[in-house]
Design a protein around this motif. Sequence first.
Motif, PDB file in Angstrom:
ATOM      1  N   TYR A 132      -0.270 -10.179   0.620  1.00 27.53           N
ATOM      2  CA  TYR A 132       1.045  -9.834   1.168  1.00 27.53           C
ATOM      3  C   TYR A 132       0.954  -9.551   2.669  1.00 27.53           C
ATOM      4  O   TYR A 132       1.874  -9.882   3.439  1.00 27.53           O
ATOM      5  N   ALA A 179      -0.226  -3.688  -6.102  1.00 28.89           N
ATOM      6  CA  ALA A 179      -1.500  -3.064  -6.474  1.00 28.89           C
ATOM      7  C   ALA A 179      -1.666  -3.035  -7.989  1.00 28.89           C
ATOM      8  O   ALA A 179      -2.765  -3.279  -8.516  1.00 28.89           O
ATOM      9  N   ASP A 198       4.266  -2.133  -2.484  1.00 28.81           N
ATOM     10  CA  ASP A 198       2.833  -1.810  -2.443  1.00 28.81           C
ATOM     11  C   ASP A 198       2.319  -1.431  -3.826  1.00 28.81           C
ATOM     12  O   ASP A 198       1.252  -1.874  -4.250  1.00 28.81           O
ATOM     13  N   ASN A 206      -2.023  -7.080  -2.323  1.00 32.21           N
ATOM     14  CA  ASN A 206      -1.667  -6.350  -1.106  1.00 32.21           C
ATOM     15  C   ASN A 206      -2.248  -7.033   0.125  1.00 32.21           C
ATOM     16  O   ASN A 206      -1.589  -7.133   1.168  1.00 32.21           O
TER      17      ASN A 206
END
Length: 763
Positions: free
Chosen positions: A302, A375, A371, A299
């Motif tokens: 990203y 994760a 997301d 995350n």
Amino acid sequence: MKSANLGYPRIGGRREWKKALEQYWAGQLAEADLVQQLKEIRLGHLRRQLELGVEIIPVNDFTYYDHVLDTAAMFGLVPERFDYSGGPVELDVYYAMARGSQKAAACEMTKWFNTNYHYIVPEFAGRVPELTENKPLQAYREAKRELGIEGRPVILGLYTLVKLSKGYAEDECSSWVDKLLPLYVQVLQELKAEGVVWIQMDEPILNTTLYQEDLQNVKRIYEYIAQQVPGLKLMLQTYFDSVDDYEQIIHLPVAGIGLDFVHDRGENLKALIQHGFPEKKVLGAGVIDGRGIWRADLNQTYAVLNQLSQIIASERLLVQPSSSLLHVPVTAESEQALEPVLKNALAFADEKLREIVLLTQAGNGLLENPDHALASASAGRYALQQSSSRNAARVQAAAAELTEQQAQRSKPVRERSVIQKERFQLPLLPTTTIGSFPQTAEIRAARQKWRRKEWSEDQYSAFIDEQIKLWIGLQEQLGLDVLVHGEFERTDMVEFFGEKLAGFAFTSFGWVQSYGSRCVKPPIIYGDVDFVVPMTVRETVFAQSLTSKPVKGMLTGPITILNWSFVRDDVTRETVANQIALALRQEVAELEAAGVGMIQVDEPALREGLPLKREHWEAYLEWAVRAFRYATAGVRDETQIHTHMCYCDFEDIMESISGLDADVISIESSRSHGELVESFEQFTYDKGIGLGVFDIHSPRVPSVEEIGQMIDRALRVLDPAQFWINPDCGLKTRRAEETLASLRNMTQAAELARPKYQAELAR
């Protein structure tokens, strides 16, 4: 966005590459069979990347030994001593350059930037370069023909090649650029004619400290290439650090720039945000760590890609590792013996490529819930962070409370040397070895029996004791003055200690290439490091009981353990080094309490930890030297601390080497003896020192006369009263007959030299 790779591990998941090379060198595999086996391995690597979904796959990243040596051979840069007459370099000549032969000494070997990979140093002196064969073109054709892969050829950049080579004066750098530039152009023109669109040109030298002349040369190189090979797209790939001269580099006439966003300390991203990025260029975003083995916080990664996509159109973004994956093992899938909380936090080459593909899918809007998906892929990282292994309060407090006094010996070296001279009564020019003796097939088989529980602890210990007894006797017969127990119980100088310390874990198949076919399985420092039980006392004390001569206790230093391990990335490296130093300090105390009077704490990896930017050197060296002193400074004045370093450019860090405050240091120098001796002409060294007098990485046995010349050269600069005579490094990889012959010649050379230098000291 597209997913890309920069280079894949060469050695194979089960070290198939290493085994093929060593069978060939041993005469057990014909050249044609070697070529075929390596082709199968190479194609297997390409096929695997295709299966993982990587869109841009590198070719010509595979090698028969070393990619820098490949580049030198491609341009006919073969030293005259190898009887090379032009054309494609034959395998026997190629391997002689790397390993030496009975007729010619090997080329120098040194660290690849700040990694534990070693490259063969090209020699420019006395040779006019020529294009012998177009290796990138061959690799491209093979991938396309055999697998239908439109690979991206990888070439070591011209300026990196020049700056990493030797055999020319500093003011001749530009002239060598001129000699090589037409050859690079020829390679690129042939690739373009074949239909190649993109070339990966690796220029990691751009991540070091460069001067204006360097930048002018780089600009000249790429402007000339752009003029001579219009339409060919170059991806100028940098890695291992930030690019200092960002504004100049991004405006070079190339189609793309690859930047490291992992090891850049945020500098590349900062520069990109501040100065932007050319509209028509492609950015290779190195957002996945090509050198570490931990799952990324995807995350967070990203978020970096999203920042980049605000500046650069997504279609001009490549998601890739920060460097070639040469520096990590192949896959974590094979590690069935690791605790799940650790295994699930690991990402080797294949796992990193999966992370790259997943990030690319997220960036292209192909994940329903990015997301959550990212994760989930990072869950193992979060779980390890919460484990008790990373939260040992006592260890953390001890490292945080270290004082400057704990890093100081009670007396200066000049006073200690008088006390130690009286204790040991050594002759002038004492002889010793670095530590290890040959690890025979019998020794390796015994270790396997012990590890498989086929032998008891007592059986294995008895076997090791027999080996120690044999080699203590052989050392006495050879006439060595300071002996070692031989390290027969140790597979690797870091792994051995990691197995006995808390906070370390070990893989079954986590091999990486160190040099040539030499593969190491770095320990994983995943938690807080702590002393558990004495690690070396039993074998050292047993060896000492067999002789009246001093036997050195042998330890690996905190910085080498740090630099040769895969290190946790949630705390600073300095913190981990201090934890290791405290554990070693306790081991040193155990040896001293057992009566061991000489203790060698090896730091061959001290220099390789240097940051690429000179402005960061001082801070690193300060804490690295202090960690060594934390480990060694607690001994009495009469205890002699030795250390050893090998295969790097020492002249840059002579003050720090002296600052270790070891009583005796031994340094590799047989491949670069004269150059290292010149360093001592500029720097006065006031401690005991041994410069390696023969190359242990070559099967070649040096003559008594040759070793004598090495001794004489060193003693033009060094005081005979401080000089020790020893091999370059440990003798673990050599055969017994080579070892004994070389050491016999070494001790004879010392005996011949002593009367001459004794007379000089008496005058």
